[in-house]
Design an enzyme around this catalytic site. Structure first.
Site, PDB file in Angstrom:
ATOM      1  N   ARG A 288      38.988  38.404  14.085  1.00  0.00           N
ATOM      2  CA  ARG A 288      39.557  39.711  13.816  1.00  0.00           C
ATOM      3  C   ARG A 288      40.934  39.512  13.516  1.00  0.00           C
ATOM      4  NH1 ARG A 288      39.459  43.951  18.622  1.00  0.00           N
ATOM      5  NH2 ARG A 288      41.049  42.754  19.449  1.00  0.00           N
TER       6      ARG A 288
ATOM      7  N   ARG B  47      39.958  53.014  31.057  1.00  0.00           N
ATOM      8  CA  ARG B  47      39.479  51.775  31.314  1.00  0.00           C
ATOM      9  C   ARG B  47      39.323  51.378  32.870  1.00  0.00           C
ATOM     10  NH1 ARG B  47      41.802  47.222  27.044  1.00  0.00           N
ATOM     11  NH2 ARG B  47      41.797  48.990  25.296  1.00  0.00           N
TER      12      ARG B  47
HETATM   13  P1  ADP Z   1      41.676  45.344  23.521  1.00  0.00           P
HETATM   14  O1  ADP Z   1      40.339  46.296  23.628  1.00  0.00           O
HETATM   15  O2  ADP Z   1      41.111  44.318  22.592  1.00  0.00           O
HETATM   16  O3  ADP Z   1      42.050  44.908  24.693  1.00  0.00           O
HETATM   17  P2  ADP Z   1      43.347  47.620  22.594  1.00  0.00           P
HETATM   18  O4  ADP Z   1      43.927  47.909  21.286  1.00  0.00           O
HETATM   19  O5  ADP Z   1      42.393  48.611  22.948  1.00  0.00           O
HETATM   20  O6  ADP Z   1      42.478  46.031  22.452  1.00  0.00           O
HETATM   21  O7  ADP Z   1      44.261  47.447  23.831  1.00  0.00           O
HETATM   22  C1  ADP Z   1      45.446  46.560  23.690  1.00  0.00           C
HETATM   23  C2  ADP Z   1      46.163  46.453  24.992  1.00  0.00           C
HETATM   24  O8  ADP Z   1      46.818  47.792  25.376  1.00  0.00           O
HETATM   25  C3  ADP Z   1      45.296  45.995  26.195  1.00  0.00           C
HETATM   26  O9  ADP Z   1      45.229  44.841  26.291  1.00  0.00           O
HETATM   27  C4  ADP Z   1      46.331  46.808  27.427  1.00  0.00           C
HETATM   28  O10 ADP Z   1      47.430  45.846  27.529  1.00  0.00           O
HETATM   29  C5  ADP Z   1      46.669  48.094  26.770  1.00  0.00           C
HETATM   30  N1  ADP Z   1      45.968  49.050  26.798  1.00  0.00           N
HETATM   31  C6  ADP Z   1      44.966  49.858  25.743  1.00  0.00           C
HETATM   32  N2  ADP Z   1      44.519  50.909  26.571  1.00  0.00           N
HETATM   33  C7  ADP Z   1      44.626  50.831  27.630  1.00  0.00           C
HETATM   34  C8  ADP Z   1      44.169  51.550  28.798  1.00  0.00           C
HETATM   35  N3  ADP Z   1      43.528  52.426  28.845  1.00  0.00           N
HETATM   36  N4  ADP Z   1      44.469  51.324  30.088  1.00  0.00           N
HETATM   37  C9  ADP Z   1      45.422  50.109  30.208  1.00  0.00           C
HETATM   38  N5  ADP Z   1      46.052  49.390  29.203  1.00  0.00           N
HETATM   39  C10 ADP Z   1      45.380  49.737  28.017  1.00  0.00           C
END
Ligand code: ADP
Length: 221
Positions: free
Chosen positions: A132, A93
């Site tokens: 959702r 990300r």
């Molecule tokens: P969304 O895509 O709706 O934000 P996710 O389930 O992918 O939902 O992620 C939920 C939360 O987990 C994010 O808001 C963040 O706090 C954390 N998170 C997940 N993946 C990452 C990542 N690659 N880097 C940083 N934070 C992450």
């Protein structure tokens, strides 16, 4: 046996990454690795690590890169990913995460097959996020339009299907902003490496899955 795959799925919140990654994982028999699901499982365990993660997640903030990278490194070292590959959902990300992933894959001689941008206009993504609902046990995704068959009980595992604690208006706004500034630039970065395909994420889950498998098979065929 179908060959494995090494995929990264990009796309803003509400694009349908989670829904499609579960289907792709079944189709190609490849582990689905969602950093969000891994973190939510840690939060549920109530460990100190989980409580720390919860502070970031509840506020809709990104978890710091070094934590995310550590978790992914550990997961990549497991036997299933080594033999079958991976479908990353919600990772990388940030530029730092993407660069570290490339390094890890280089070290292991496991090159990425494809990065897929699942594209959905922001207004549709917002509508999907509001609708959702997620199984609190196995993370299967539903919506108010497609609920489980019995009273918000997961069809897959019998768990309770709820609205995620971070699907509030404020946390969603913050996550979408982070997506635009930190994650969207990765699309151009993967394009430069000739690894990117863009897929239209609008339509029924089956329609989108067909587009995805066609693109993946075309690429590996
Ligand atoms: P969304 O895509 O709706 O934000 P996710 O389930 O992918 O939902 O992620 C939920 C939360 O987990 C994010 O808001 C963040 O706090 C954390 N998170 C997940 N993946 C990452 C990542 N690659 N880097 C940083 N934070 C992450």
């Amino acid at each position: 046996m179908v060959p494995g795959a090494r995929l990264v799925i990009l796309g803003r919140q509400g694009a349908g990454k989670g829904t499609q990654c579960v289907r792709l994982a079944r189709h190609y028999v490849v582990p689905h690795i969602s950093t969000g699901d891994i973190f939510r499982a840690a939060v549920k365990e109530g460990t100190e690590f989980g409580n720390k993660l919860n502070e970031y997640m509840h506020a809709g903030q990104l978890v710091p890169d070094e934590i995310v990278i550590g978790v992914v490194r550990e997961r990549l070292n497991q036997r299933d990913t080594r033999s079958r590959g991976f479908i990353f959902d919600g990772f990388p990300r940030t530029a730092e995460q993407a660069e570290e992933l490339n390094k890890m894959l280089d070290e292991e001689n496991m090159p990425l097959d494809l990065a897929i941008d699942l594209e959905v206009p922001v207004e549709y993504a917002l509508t999907r996020l509001a609708a959702r609902r997620t199984c609190s046990t196995c993370a299967t995704i539903y919506s108010t339009d497609r609920p489980p068959s019995i009273n918000w009980t997961c069809d897959n595992c019998g768990g309770e299907v709820v609205q995620r604690a971070d699907d509030t208006e404020e946390a969603i706004r913050r996550r979408l902003e982070d997506y635009n500034t930190l994650t969207e630039p990765l699309i151009a970065w993967y394009l430069e490496q000739d690894l990117l395909v863009t897929i239209d994420g609008l339509g029924t889950p089956d329609e989108v899955l067909n587009r995805l498998t066609r693109a993946i098979d075309h690429r590996s065929g």
